[in-house]
Design an enzyme around this catalytic site. Structure first.
Site, PDB file in Angstrom:
ATOM      1  N   ASP A 185       4.192   6.111  -5.448  1.00 21.43           N
ATOM      2  CA  ASP A 185       2.834   5.807  -5.005  1.00 21.43           C
ATOM      3  C   ASP A 185       2.075   4.836  -5.917  1.00 21.43           C
ATOM      4  OD1 ASP A 185       3.480   7.813  -3.215  1.00 21.43           O
ATOM      5  OD2 ASP A 185       1.580   8.888  -3.450  1.00 21.43           O
ATOM      6  N   HIS A 245       5.056   7.775  -9.285  1.00 24.44           N
ATOM      7  CA  HIS A 245       4.109   6.653  -9.227  1.00 24.44           C
ATOM      8  C   HIS A 245       4.663   5.414  -9.938  1.00 24.44           C
ATOM      9  CE1 HIS A 245       1.558  10.173  -8.491  1.00 24.44           C
ATOM     10  NE2 HIS A 245       0.710   9.360  -7.896  1.00 24.44           N
TER      11      HIS A 245
HETATM   12 ZN   LIG Z   1      -2.259   7.396  -4.849  1.00 26.16          ZN
END
Ligand SMILES: [Zn+2]
Length: 277
Positions: free
Chosen positions: A99, A247
């Site tokens: 992400d 992430h």
């Molecule tokens: Zn996010």
């Protein structure tokens, strides 16, 4: 690089009103540091910013992909009226989601790591970042990965926005990703920032032709809890059907990359296969 950092700082400044008004937790500190607070839900275990010491990494064995040992009842991939949070739990499939990119510092490293192990992931991209780095959008697609819509500006509590504002976040992000792709690619999945779901958000997913996507394994890598924590969390909590949250944008992601360099071959060697949600 400098332009990208400035753009991100501006983005975060503009997005900060909702954050400061809506949260009394550690998110404000992350915002002040010019970073995104990642996508963990409030209340999840937090252990931010533990520096890696010289202690050797202890790598636990990965759970083998035993049939019947799943994060959800057989066949259930979606909480009633909610987002998908596991894969169909009948085999060795798991999913890796990445992400808050694309990010010129870390997305290329993430792509190299995934290519090294022949793993395909789902990149949940922020539309504004996709527009700023169309070359990275193309490289992600060229690598055989999928791209999910992760809003245009990563609002810190999308569940509090109006339907029209939610719809604009989704539509602008889809447009940005499609334009950056250069080949008409349209995301079919929506990952809500911070896992914030509401009837409005879920309804707008339907209106925009997006499937709502959640997760089951979250080591809070964005909070830089230490490589050991990320490695142990993923290897001990992953089962067939798990959707893992990581992430590649929003801040320093060196711990994430180091941990995935350990975890990905372990999961692969344990017999897991990486699938798209
Ligand atoms: Zn996010």
């Amino acid at each position: 690089m400098t332009a990208g950092v400035s753009r991100r700082s501006l983005l975060l400044t503009l997005g900060g009103v909702g954050l400061l008004a809506g949260c009394g937790d550690d998110h404000a500190d992350w915002h002040a540091a010019g970073e995104l607070p990642g996508d963990s839900r409030p209340g999840d275990e937090a252990s931010p910013d533990v520096s890696d010491s010289a202690t050797p990494l202890v790598v636990p064995p990965a759970n083998p992909p035993t049939a019947g040992v799943c994060p959800a009842p057989q066949g259930v991939v979606q909480k009633q009226g909610g987002p998908q949070y596991v894969l169909p739990c009948h085999g060795t499939d798991i999913a890796l989601t990445v992400d808050d990119g694309p990010d010129p510092r870390y997305t290329p490293k993430m792509l190299a790591l995934l290519a090294q192990y022949g793993i395909r992931a789902t990149f949940c991209m922020i539309g504004r970042s996709a527009a700023a780095h169309p070359d990275l959008v193309k490289r992600v697609l060229d690598g055989g990965h999928h791209i999910a819509n992760h809003t245009f500006s990563h609002p810190l509590n999308i569940a509090k926005l109006s339907a029209s504002a939610v719809r604009a976040e989704m539509a602008k992000a889809t447009d940005a990703i499609t334009k950056a792709s250069g080949n008409g690619y349209r995301p079919t999945l929506f990952r809500s920032p911070g896992g914030a779901w509401s009837p409005t958000v879920l309804g707008q997913c339907g209106a925009e032709g997006l499937r709502a996507l959640d997760w089951t394994v979250d080591p809070r890598d964005w909070s830089r809890p230490g490589v050991q924590h990320i490695v142990t969390t993923i290897l001990t909590k992953t089962h067939p059907g798990s959707i893992i949250l990581e992430h590649d944008g929003g801040g320093n992601r060196e711990q994430t990359l180091t941990a995935l360099g350990v975890v990905l071959p372990r999961l692969r060697d344990a017999g897991y296969t990486f699938a798209q949600p």
